[in-house]
Design an enzyme around this catalytic site. Sequence first.
Site, short mmCIF file in Angstrom:
data_model
loop_
_atom_site.label_atom_id
_atom_site.label_comp_id
_atom_site.label_asym_id
_atom_site.label_seq_id
_atom_site.Cartn_x
_atom_site.Cartn_y
_atom_site.Cartn_z
CG ASP A 79 -26.02 -18.21 59.35
OD1 ASP A 79 -27.22 -17.91 59.28
OD2 ASP A 79 -25.10 -17.39 59.14
CG ASN A 133 -27.40 -11.07 48.89
OD1 ASN A 133 -27.34 -11.63 47.79
ND2 ASN A 133 -28.27 -11.45 49.81
CG HIS A 137 -30.07 -9.26 45.63
ND1 HIS A 137 -30.15 -9.62 46.96
CD2 HIS A 137 -30.19 -7.91 45.60
CE1 HIS A 137 -30.33 -8.55 47.70
NE2 HIS A 137 -30.36 -7.49 46.90
CG ASP A 149 -30.92 -15.43 44.49
OD1 ASP A 149 -30.96 -15.18 45.72
OD2 ASP A 149 -31.67 -14.87 43.66
CD GLU A 192 -27.85 -15.38 56.18
OE1 GLU A 192 -27.29 -14.64 57.00
OE2 GLU A 192 -28.89 -15.06 55.58
#
Length: 377
Positions: free
Chosen positions: A254, A262, A267, A271, A297
């Site tokens: 994680d 973010n 974003h 990504d 994530e």
Amino acid sequence: MSVGAAIFVPVLVCALFAVATYEQWRRMGRADHAASWLWAFVVVGAGWATTAIEAVLAIRFVFPGAALALCWFAAALLGARGVRQRAEKPDRGVVMLAIWVGTAIGVSLLQDLALSDPMLRSSMAMVVIAGGGALAAVAVGPRHRHASPSAWIGALICGLFASLCLTLAIVALRFPSVAMLEFTSSLFVPLLVLCGVVIMSCLNEDRAQALERLARTDALTGVWNRRGFEEGARHLLDRFRASGGTAAAVAIADIDGFKGINDGHGHAVGDATLARFAETLRSATGSGDLLARLGGEEFAILAIGVDGPVLRQRMDRVRSLLTVASIDPQGMPAITASFGVASLDADHRSLRDALERADRALYRAKSEGRNRVTLAE
């Protein structure tokens, strides 16, 4: 069958299958094996078009010339190559090209002999090309009894081509009164239609499998999604246990503070961070391991043949690669990650149980300060 139909029906059939194959090739992301089959139809169509031009110019057509036979040969090699590409096997392209060139030279030498009888000259050319087809069957064919089906199919394609050429040569020599153009077309068109139908069936099957794979793949990172992981892990563990394996382990990874990435960078950067993280995890997995994005994530790894401590060492290397001190010049933020690892052994054989224990280990890693790898108890 009239001369016009004997010439233009094969051209029309080739054109229809070429268009259909092109559409499949385009929809399949320009797959290599579809391209080989597309060019096979184009080459055969070009050969028959050449025959049509010769027939129109000569007014009277006697026998399919060397140009048409060589186009058949090239198409047979392309078809066999596509079969091997579809099975992800080496196509032995150098050997195939050498056979094609050698056969072309042999046909040219026969033409240079200037035999007085055009039927005899064309028949001898067909015999030479049939020999080239037989050699091609050996080149692309299987090397042992238990070879893959693609090797046998590739050899069959070239073998059928060689048989067709040899049949035409024998008929031309023994039955000179037969209208060879019509006879050739009557043999060739059904074979062409059969090959076209088989190719369309294979390409439709490939597209269905690709769509099925997309349903199990995470579009952003290219790794498996949760559905793909659960199904793949079940089959992988079944095969592993059936073979007598005893050691396996799972890890859940994680990214630390991903929401802040973010919110602070947008974003698009988020990504890109996920994609980079997935690529780093992929570098730590073996060929038989399974990597998936479970959501957000969070990622999971199923490693076969290793226990929890070994997988923990792998994840610690991944963690070290991720730990950088500053933002890189391309605007990618520095990231850290936390990992939970659990073993699948004689005491813990359930994948669901292992994932739950790895998740609890991950939660412990987060609560102890993040950026660490924790082994489940």
